[in-house]
Design a protein around this motif. Structure first.
Motif, PDB file in Angstrom:
ATOM      1  N   ASN A 112       0.810  -1.207   0.000  1.00 45.19           N
ATOM      2  CA  ASN A 112       0.000   0.000   0.000  1.00 45.19           C
ATOM      3  C   ASN A 112       0.844   1.257   0.000  1.00 45.19           C
ATOM      4  O   ASN A 112       0.543   2.210  -0.714  1.00 45.19           O
ATOM      5  N   ILE A 113       1.907   1.267   0.804  1.00 49.46           N
ATOM      6  CA  ILE A 113       2.740   2.471   0.851  1.00 49.46           C
ATOM      7  C   ILE A 113       3.439   2.673  -0.490  1.00 49.46           C
ATOM      8  O   ILE A 113       3.352   3.731  -1.113  1.00 49.46           O
ATOM      9  N   VAL A 114       4.108   1.596  -0.966  1.00 53.04           N
ATOM     10  CA  VAL A 114       4.832   1.722  -2.236  1.00 53.04           C
ATOM     11  C   VAL A 114       3.851   1.954  -3.387  1.00 53.04           C
ATOM     12  O   VAL A 114       4.077   2.806  -4.251  1.00 53.04           O
ATOM     13  N   GLY A 115       2.731   1.223  -3.370  1.00 52.13           N
ATOM     14  CA  GLY A 115       1.741   1.359  -4.431  1.00 52.13           C
ATOM     15  C   GLY A 115       1.192   2.779  -4.511  1.00 52.13           C
ATOM     16  O   GLY A 115       1.022   3.332  -5.597  1.00 52.13           O
ATOM     17  N   LEU A 116       0.951   3.376  -3.344  1.00 46.87           N
ATOM     18  CA  LEU A 116       0.427   4.746  -3.321  1.00 46.87           C
ATOM     19  C   LEU A 116       1.471   5.732  -3.829  1.00 46.87           C
ATOM     20  O   LEU A 116       1.162   6.631  -4.619  1.00 46.87           O
ATOM     21  N   LEU A 117       2.737   5.550  -3.389  1.00 50.36           N
ATOM     22  CA  LEU A 117       3.800   6.449  -3.861  1.00 50.36           C
ATOM     23  C   LEU A 117       3.958   6.356  -5.379  1.00 50.36           C
ATOM     24  O   LEU A 117       4.061   7.368  -6.071  1.00 50.36           O
ATOM     25  N   TYR A 118       3.959   5.118  -5.904  1.00 49.70           N
ATOM     26  CA  TYR A 118       4.061   4.931  -7.355  1.00 49.70           C
ATOM     27  C   TYR A 118       2.896   5.626  -8.060  1.00 49.70           C
ATOM     28  O   TYR A 118       3.085   6.288  -9.085  1.00 49.70           O
ATOM     29  N   ALA A 119       1.678   5.447  -7.508  1.00 50.32           N
ATOM     30  CA  ALA A 119       0.495   6.024  -8.155  1.00 50.32           C
ATOM     31  C   ALA A 119       0.599   7.548  -8.168  1.00 50.32           C
ATOM     32  O   ALA A 119       0.293   8.185  -9.174  1.00 50.32           O
ATOM     33  N   LEU A 120       1.055   8.136  -7.046  1.00 49.21           N
ATOM     34  CA  LEU A 120       1.187   9.594  -6.989  1.00 49.21           C
ATOM     35  C   LEU A 120       2.187  10.073  -8.028  1.00 49.21           C
ATOM     36  O   LEU A 120       1.958  11.061  -8.729  1.00 49.21           O
ATOM     37  N   LEU A 121       3.307   9.344  -8.156  1.00 54.41           N
ATOM     38  CA  LEU A 121       4.328   9.719  -9.135  1.00 54.41           C
ATOM     39  C   LEU A 121       3.811   9.561 -10.561  1.00 54.41           C
ATOM     40  O   LEU A 121       3.954  10.455 -11.397  1.00 54.41           O
ATOM     41  N   LEU A 122       3.187   8.412 -10.822  1.00 50.81           N
ATOM     42  CA  LEU A 122       2.811   8.099 -12.204  1.00 50.81           C
ATOM     43  C   LEU A 122       1.489   8.737 -12.610  1.00 50.81           C
ATOM     44  O   LEU A 122       0.996   8.530 -13.712  1.00 50.81           O
TER      45      LEU A 122
ATOM     46  N   SER B   1      -2.607  26.542   0.075  1.00 52.77           N
ATOM     47  CA  SER B   1      -2.204  25.390   0.889  1.00 52.77           C
ATOM     48  C   SER B   1      -1.014  24.675   0.243  1.00 52.77           C
ATOM     49  O   SER B   1      -0.839  24.680  -0.977  1.00 52.77           O
ATOM     50  N   THR B   2      -0.189  24.067   1.084  1.00 56.67           N
ATOM     51  CA  THR B   2       1.017  23.385   0.614  1.00 56.67           C
ATOM     52  C   THR B   2       0.644  22.030   0.008  1.00 56.67           C
ATOM     53  O   THR B   2      -0.447  21.512   0.281  1.00 56.67           O
ATOM     54  N   PRO B   3       1.551  21.434  -0.800  1.00 58.50           N
ATOM     55  CA  PRO B   3       1.266  20.113  -1.365  1.00 58.50           C
ATOM     56  C   PRO B   3       0.939  19.082  -0.278  1.00 58.50           C
ATOM     57  O   PRO B   3       0.048  18.247  -0.452  1.00 58.50           O
ATOM     58  N   TRP B   4       1.648  19.148   0.838  1.00 56.97           N
ATOM     59  CA  TRP B   4       1.381  18.185   1.921  1.00 56.97           C
ATOM     60  C   TRP B   4      -0.032  18.359   2.478  1.00 56.97           C
ATOM     61  O   TRP B   4      -0.741  17.390   2.704  1.00 56.97           O
ATOM     62  N   GLN B   5      -0.429  19.628   2.662  1.00 58.52           N
ATOM     63  CA  GLN B   5      -1.793  19.893   3.147  1.00 58.52           C
ATOM     64  C   GLN B   5      -2.833  19.377   2.155  1.00 58.52           C
ATOM     65  O   GLN B   5      -3.853  18.804   2.551  1.00 58.52           O
ATOM     66  N   GLN B   6      -2.539  19.579   0.864  1.00 57.47           N
ATOM     67  CA  GLN B   6      -3.473  19.088  -0.156  1.00 57.47           C
ATOM     68  C   GLN B   6      -3.593  17.573  -0.097  1.00 57.47           C
ATOM     69  O   GLN B   6      -4.680  17.013  -0.194  1.00 57.47           O
TER      70      GLN B   6
ATOM     71  N   THR C 241      -6.501  14.486  -0.999  1.00 57.62           N
ATOM     72  CA  THR C 241      -6.204  13.199  -1.624  1.00 57.62           C
ATOM     73  C   THR C 241      -6.550  12.021  -0.708  1.00 57.62           C
ATOM     74  O   THR C 241      -7.300  11.130  -1.089  1.00 57.62           O
ATOM     75  N   LEU C 242      -5.974  12.047   0.487  1.00 60.00           N
ATOM     76  CA  LEU C 242      -6.112  10.883   1.368  1.00 60.00           C
ATOM     77  C   LEU C 242      -7.576  10.566   1.717  1.00 60.00           C
ATOM     78  O   LEU C 242      -8.000   9.414   1.559  1.00 60.00           O
ATOM     79  N   PRO C 243      -8.363  11.543   2.167  1.00 59.88           N
ATOM     80  CA  PRO C 243      -9.760  11.219   2.489  1.00 59.88           C
ATOM     81  C   PRO C 243     -10.533  10.691   1.284  1.00 59.88           C
ATOM     82  O   PRO C 243     -11.300   9.731   1.408  1.00 59.88           O
ATOM     83  N   LEU C 244     -10.316  11.288   0.101  1.00 59.42           N
ATOM     84  CA  LEU C 244     -11.087  10.867  -1.070  1.00 59.42           C
ATOM     85  C   LEU C 244     -10.578   9.548  -1.642  1.00 59.42           C
ATOM     86  O   LEU C 244     -11.227   8.928  -2.478  1.00 59.42           O
ATOM     87  N   LEU C 245      -9.412   9.134  -1.185  1.00 60.46           N
ATOM     88  CA  LEU C 245      -8.836   7.878  -1.664  1.00 60.46           C
ATOM     89  C   LEU C 245      -9.253   6.701  -0.771  1.00 60.46           C
ATOM     90  O   LEU C 245      -8.903   5.560  -1.044  1.00 60.46           O
TER      91      LEU C 245
END
Lengths: 298, 276
Positions: free
Chosen positions: A90-100, A201-206, A211-215
């Motif tokens: 989940n962690i790696v998959g999410l990071l990959y998805a954000l990048l790609l 708002s900063t990228p982290w705040q966004q 992102t996180l709640p809607l995901l």
């Protein structure tokens, strides 16, 4: 039953179109429900798997299971496989998805490469990584020798091989998590981010607030399918370590297989099967309820 | 500002390239291993100077891969066809007729999805021996269909409920069509997208299956690719070049299919996305 009720029942039965699902139900009864029920029965016997006779011995196999240190070792391994691979995927998959999800050149190629192992048999994937981790002539040891270090027997070392199996399982199935997260990301409306940017708002705040709640629905699916897949791990263990050394890297699936086929201990194998069903049931339902509740909050 | 975003994009592209390279390492190792001659003990990182194609030929004959390929193909396609036929038909009344019995049956299919197939292994094995179906294609097919029918029914009934308008069926009924005719002529053709997903999911799972195959298909003439490969690995664990060649042959059909039909594979597997 009075005639009115009977008629109602008959018409409800007829309108159920039961004959359309009869073949499916029949198959499931013969090949899943009946063996599952009989497995529970066998877990109360001392059957060896081939003799015509067996004795009902009550809870003896269960007592034996609870007193058996191998049981706890195997349960611990299975939990590491299940929970460990779920976290990493989940962690790696999410990071990959954000990048790609960004518009970059290598996007399509990288997605394909990450996804490719999903369609390859886990057994073959295990062998491929065996070439990497093998003690004699493995690719990893070549690097260590080149660096002037000693070769390591990573697959024969009980402290390492568990995590290698988690790693290989993650490598193989991270593509599924990535694709589900990508689909989730693409369903979030762009204007949410635009509005947030205007508000400064900063990228982290966004990420945290949009992102996180809607995901959350994607997170639920990924958590549940990964935990079930990880707890059932079989092929990768067989290919990489065969469950060894001893029972050190055995999963519940491989342990059961071993008890039944190699040690002719069918009654005990069935008892371990019941334990496995209970563990999978509890963990998958817990994960489902836990993450579903988060979805409502979001 | 513009320069900064270009630099950021370059960084992200670099990152994606690095991820691709890392993910391709095992495939690189597999290929170099498969191309090296028997006595060649050079590092797996080094590409062989003389490609030794004979590994493929030898592995093909020794592991009887032609036969295994045939068995796997037959089992996969017949199982998938049966899954689609039996599963779609079962899903229709469960999605449309909400009687008490149907609600119960639907719950039953959902509950079965959580049962790990291996927990029923011991009695299932015995059952198969008792009915004399050990080492037959039929038993592998029946087991596979039983294992994935709940998922199939679940996906089909969800799709029917959410996307097929009831009015179509009512119109057909007024025209005098029976239930079967309505299902096969009106409903089934509209199920194409979910049928494609189910076809892909079940083909991937069944083609790659090892758990059922290792229990029920041990005789050489019915062996599938995974079973043939595991036996081959057992006999040749000192000669990894041969094993690597056999592994490539065994995974090639699915990999090629994937590369041609990528888009559908990714959509299909993520829309059903439950691992075996």
């Amino acid at each position: 039953m009075n005639s009115f009720k009977r008629k109602k029942f008959q018409s409800s039965f007829r309108s159920s179109l039961w004959w359309m699902y009869a073949p499916a139900v029949l198959l499931v009864c013969i090949f899943i429900l009946y063996p599952f029920g009989k497995g529970i029965f066998i877990s109360f016997t001392n059957w060896n798997g081939f003799s015509q006779t067996f004795d009902y011995i009550g809870l003896d196999q269960y007592k034996r299971m609870l007193a058996d240190s191998d049981t706890w070792l195997v349960v611990k391994n299975t939990l590491i496989y299940g929970i460990g691979s779920t976290l990493f995927q989940n962690i790696v998959g999410l990071l990959y998805a954000l990048l790609l999800n960004q518009s970059i050149k290598m996007k399509a190629f990288t997605r394909t490469v990450v996804y490719l192992p999903v369609i390859i048999s886990p057994l073959i994937m295990g062998y491929i990584w065996y070439f990497f981790f093998a003690y004699q002539g493995g690719a990893l040891n070549d690097v260590l020798l080149l660096l002037g270090l000693d070769k390591i027997n990573s697959l024969g070392n009980p402290d390492m091989n568990i995590w290698i199996i988690v790693f290989v399982n993650t490598y193989q199935f991270v593509g599924i998590a990535m694709i589900i997260y990508l689909a989730g990301l693409q369903s979030i409306p762009r204007d949410f981010y635009e509005a947030a940017q205007i508000d400064g708002s900063t990228p982290w705040q966004q990420f945290k607030n949009i992102t996180l709640p809607l995901l959350m629905p994607s997170i639920t699916i990924n958590m549940v399918i990964n935990i079930i897949g990880g707890l059932k791990l079989f092929d990768i263990v067989i290919a990489l370590t065969g469950g060894g050394p001893g029972n050190a890297s055995q999963s519940m699936s491989t342990f059961m297989y071993d008890l039944y086929f190699s040690r002719q201990d069918a009654g005990y194998a069935a008892t371990q099967g019941v334990l496995m069903a209970i563990i999978i049931l509890i963990l998958s339902i817990t994960a489902l309820v836990f993450f579903k509740r988060k979805e409502v909050e979001a | 500002m513009v320069y900064e975003s270009i630099r950021k994009k370059r960084l992200l592209t670099g990152l994606a390239t690095a991820i691709s390279i890392v993910h391709l390492i095992p495939f690189y190792i597999l290929i170099t291993t498969s191309l090296k001659a028997k006595g060649d003990f050079s590092s797996k990182w080094i590409f062989p100077s003389n490609w030794s194609w004979s590994n493929f030929q030898e592995a093909w004959i020794m592991a009887d891969l032609g036969n295994a390929l045939w068995n796997t193909t037959i089992i996969t396609f017949v199982s998938a066809l049966l899954l689609i036929f039996i599963g779609s038909m079962a899903a229709y009344p469960l999605a449309r007729r909400k009687t008490k019995l149907n609600r119960f049956i639907f719950m039953l299919f959902i509950a079965i999805m959580v049962i790990p197939p291996l927990t029923a292994l011991v009695p299932l094995y015995q059952l198969v021996v008792d009915i004399g179906m050990m080492n037959t294609h039929e038993i592998a097919i029946l087991n596979n269909v039983a294992a994935y029918i709940s998922l199939t029914v679940f996906l089909y009934s969800g799709f029917i409920r959410s996307t097929i308008p009831k009015e179509l069926e009512e119109a057909a009924r007024i025209d005098g069509a029976g239930t079967l005719a309505i299902f096969f002529r009106v409903v089934f053709p509209l199920l194409k997208p979910v049928t494609a997903s189910i076809l892909i999911i079940s083909c991937v799972f069944i083609w790659n299956d090892y758990q059922f195959a290792i229990f029920f298909l041990q005789a050489e003439e019915v062996q599938t690719l995974t079973v043939a490969l595991s036996g081959f690995f057992g006999q040749n664990s000192n000669n990894l070049n041969l094993v690597a060649a056999a592994a490539i042959v065994a995974m090639l059909p699915m990999v090629l299919l994937f590369l041609f039909l990528q888009k559908y594979f990714i959509k299909g597997l993520s829309s059903g996305s439950i691992k075996g």
